[in-house]
Design an enzyme around this catalytic site. Structure first.
Site, short mmCIF file in Angstrom:
data_model
loop_
_atom_site.label_atom_id
_atom_site.label_comp_id
_atom_site.label_asym_id
_atom_site.label_seq_id
_atom_site.Cartn_x
_atom_site.Cartn_y
_atom_site.Cartn_z
N ASP A 1 0.87 -1.18 0.00
CA ASP A 1 0.00 0.00 0.00
C ASP A 1 0.91 1.23 0.00
O ASP A 1 1.64 1.47 0.96
CB ASP A 1 -0.89 -0.03 1.25
CG ASP A 1 -1.79 1.20 1.34
OD1 ASP A 1 -1.65 2.13 0.51
OD2 ASP A 1 -2.63 1.22 2.25
N ASN B 1 2.79 5.98 -9.82
CA ASN B 1 1.57 6.05 -10.63
C ASN B 1 0.30 5.74 -9.83
O ASN B 1 -0.78 6.20 -10.20
CB ASN B 1 1.72 5.05 -11.80
CG ASN B 1 0.39 4.67 -12.42
OD1 ASN B 1 -0.18 5.43 -13.19
ND2 ASN B 1 -0.11 3.48 -12.08
N TYR C 1 -9.98 14.93 -5.57
CA TYR C 1 -9.09 14.24 -6.52
C TYR C 1 -8.17 15.27 -7.19
O TYR C 1 -6.96 15.07 -7.31
CB TYR C 1 -9.93 13.49 -7.56
CG TYR C 1 -9.12 12.81 -8.64
CD1 TYR C 1 -8.48 11.60 -8.39
CD2 TYR C 1 -9.00 13.38 -9.91
CE1 TYR C 1 -7.73 10.98 -9.39
CE2 TYR C 1 -8.26 12.77 -10.91
CZ TYR C 1 -7.62 11.57 -10.64
OH TYR C 1 -6.88 10.97 -11.62
N LYS D 1 -3.95 15.71 -7.13
CA LYS D 1 -3.09 15.73 -8.31
C LYS D 1 -2.35 17.05 -8.43
O LYS D 1 -1.22 17.09 -8.94
CB LYS D 1 -3.93 15.46 -9.57
CG LYS D 1 -4.55 14.06 -9.59
CD LYS D 1 -3.47 13.00 -9.47
CE LYS D 1 -3.99 11.60 -9.64
NZ LYS D 1 -2.93 10.60 -9.55
N THR E 1 -9.38 3.18 -18.81
CA THR E 1 -8.79 2.21 -17.87
C THR E 1 -9.91 1.77 -16.92
O THR E 1 -10.97 2.40 -16.89
CB THR E 1 -7.66 2.83 -17.02
OG1 THR E 1 -8.25 3.77 -16.12
CG2 THR E 1 -6.59 3.50 -17.87
N1 LIG Z 1 -7.82 6.89 -16.18
C1 LIG Z 1 -7.81 8.20 -16.29
O1 LIG Z 1 -8.64 8.80 -17.00
C2 LIG Z 1 -6.77 9.00 -15.56
C3 LIG Z 1 -6.71 10.37 -15.83
C4 LIG Z 1 -5.77 11.15 -15.18
C5 LIG Z 1 -4.92 10.57 -14.28
N2 LIG Z 1 -5.00 9.24 -14.01
C6 LIG Z 1 -4.08 8.72 -13.02
O2 LIG Z 1 -3.33 7.66 -13.56
C7 LIG Z 1 -2.94 6.78 -12.52
C8 LIG Z 1 -3.31 5.35 -12.93
O3 LIG Z 1 -4.71 5.30 -13.05
P1 LIG Z 1 -5.47 4.22 -13.95
O4 LIG Z 1 -6.41 4.96 -14.81
O5 LIG Z 1 -4.52 3.27 -14.53
O6 LIG Z 1 -6.35 3.55 -12.79
P2 LIG Z 1 -6.60 2.04 -12.37
O7 LIG Z 1 -7.66 2.10 -11.33
O8 LIG Z 1 -6.84 1.21 -13.57
O9 LIG Z 1 -5.21 1.60 -11.72
C9 LIG Z 1 -4.75 2.17 -10.53
C10 LIG Z 1 -3.84 1.20 -9.83
O10 LIG Z 1 -3.30 1.85 -8.66
C11 LIG Z 1 -3.42 0.96 -7.56
N3 LIG Z 1 -3.45 1.73 -6.33
C12 LIG Z 1 -4.25 2.78 -6.01
N4 LIG Z 1 -3.94 3.22 -4.78
C13 LIG Z 1 -2.95 2.43 -4.31
C14 LIG Z 1 -2.21 2.38 -3.11
N5 LIG Z 1 -2.44 3.22 -2.09
N6 LIG Z 1 -1.24 1.46 -2.98
C15 LIG Z 1 -0.98 0.58 -3.97
N7 LIG Z 1 -1.65 0.58 -5.14
C16 LIG Z 1 -2.62 1.49 -5.29
C17 LIG Z 1 -4.70 0.19 -7.84
O11 LIG Z 1 -4.73 -0.99 -7.08
C18 LIG Z 1 -4.51 -0.05 -9.35
O12 LIG Z 1 -3.61 -1.14 -9.55
C19 LIG Z 1 -3.65 7.25 -11.26
O13 LIG Z 1 -2.77 8.01 -10.47
C20 LIG Z 1 -4.76 8.12 -11.80
O14 LIG Z 1 -5.17 9.09 -10.88
C21 LIG Z 1 -5.90 8.44 -14.63
#
Ligand SMILES: NC(=O)c1ccc[n+]([C@@H]2O[C@H](COP(=O)([O-])OP(=O)(O)OC[C@H]3O[C@@H](n4cnc5c(N)ncnc54)[C@H](O)[C@@H]3O)[C@@H](O)[C@H]2O)c1
Length: 257
Positions: free
Chosen positions: A66, A93, A162, A166, A197
């Site tokens: 975590d 990430n 959120y 960020k 995603t």
């Molecule tokens: N999908 C989008 O539209 C989008 C847009 C902007 C930014 N993001 C950012 O990109 C990053 C990846 O997001 P994604 O879209 O792949 O989401 P996702 O939900 O598919 O994957 C996120 C991953 O992070 C892990 N995670 C979250 N908190 C955690 C913690 N405290 N410890 C360990 N693991 C943890 C989850 O278990 C998962 O494996 C994130 O930071 C998200 O905020 C995503």
């Protein structure tokens, strides 16, 4: 997508949030391009399934942790460094979004605000803190944080918590970039927009929602995890050797509006 290369041969990387979406695509591509990668996220099973898809010769390892718990993430990063004999690349990430709970501030519960800040901002701080210690020991390296365009442009209406998390990553990244520039550590970030995603699964499967969000994007569609991973890998690579404190927006043109 791209064919395999050896751009990261000999490099040792940790990727948080590797269990899904952008982190999964990043870890997979890094391994395909020659890096040894430690996949970090909360659930062991998911990570093991992803590691199984990676060529065993790549030597990827699975370290459930975590990121928002200092003991847990420090142990995982230290284990990765011990297994690989050091670290060169840290991809910070991991993040969550709480679509049904994050809300306009007059309605936002303090507990929701704190949960998002703790997970997304504390988590990236702790990942960078413990990852950078190993980069310092190695004499240099690259950090790539994953933020969001809403961290500086206010894209995600009704998601102030959120967005603040960020925005915090953006500010922290720029200061870290300067703090470590003379120690051969480049710190940069990718700011995704609307990406297909599992995080966006409720929107992606609702045609009206999907059209609403896609219509606001100049390119007219959601991005893919792989398109974000490509940008992350470039910033982590030696090709980005003069990029320090860069926030690379990957959002199909939203930020240009
Ligand atoms: N999908 C989008 O539209 C989008 C847009 C902007 C930014 N993001 C950012 O990109 C990053 C990846 O997001 P994604 O879209 O792949 O989401 P996702 O939900 O598919 O994957 C996120 C991953 O992070 C892990 N995670 C979250 N908190 C955690 C913690 N405290 N410890 C360990 N693991 C943890 C989850 O278990 C998962 O494996 C994130 O930071 C998200 O905020 C995503």
């Amino acid at each position: 997508m791209a064919s395999a290369s050896d751009r990261f041969a000999g490099k040792r990387a940790v990727v948080t949030g590797a269990g899904s979406g952008i982190g999964r695509a990043t870890a997979t591509r890094l391994a395909r391009e020659g890096a040894r990668v430690a996949l970090i996220a909360r659930g062991r099973e998911r990570l093991e399934a992803i590691a199984a898809e990676i060529d065993p010769a790549a030597g990827a390892i699975v370290l459930p942790a975590d990121c928002a718990d200092e003991v847990s993430i420090a142990a995982a990063i230290d284990q990765a460094a011990a297994a690989f004999g050091g670290l060169d690349i840290v991809v910070s990430n991991a993040g969550i979004e709480l679509l049904d709970e994050d809300d306009r501030v007059d309605r936002l519960e303090l507990a929701v605000w704190q949960r998002l800040l703790r997970n997304n901002l504390d988590g990236q701080f702790l990942t960078c803190k413990h990852g950078i210690r190993h980069l310092l020991a190695a004499g240099g390296g690259a950090v790539v944080c994953v933020g969001s365009n809403t961290g500086y442009l206010g894209m995600a209406t009704n998601e102030p918590a959120y967005s603040a998390s960020k925005g915090g990553v953006f500010a922290m990244m720029r200061v870290m970039a300067i703090d470590y520039a003379r120690e051969n550590i480049r710190v940069n970030m990718v700011m995704p927009g609307f990406i297909d995603t599992p995080m966006n699964e409720p929107v992606m499967r609702d045609p009206n929602e999907l059209r609403y969000w896609s219509d606001q994007i100049p390119i007219g569609r959601a991005g893919s995890a792989d398109e974000c991973a490509a940008a992350i890998l470039w910033l982590a690579s030696d090709e980005a050797s003069y990029c320090v404190g860069t926030a690379l927006v990957v959002d199909g043109g939203q930020a240009a509006i």
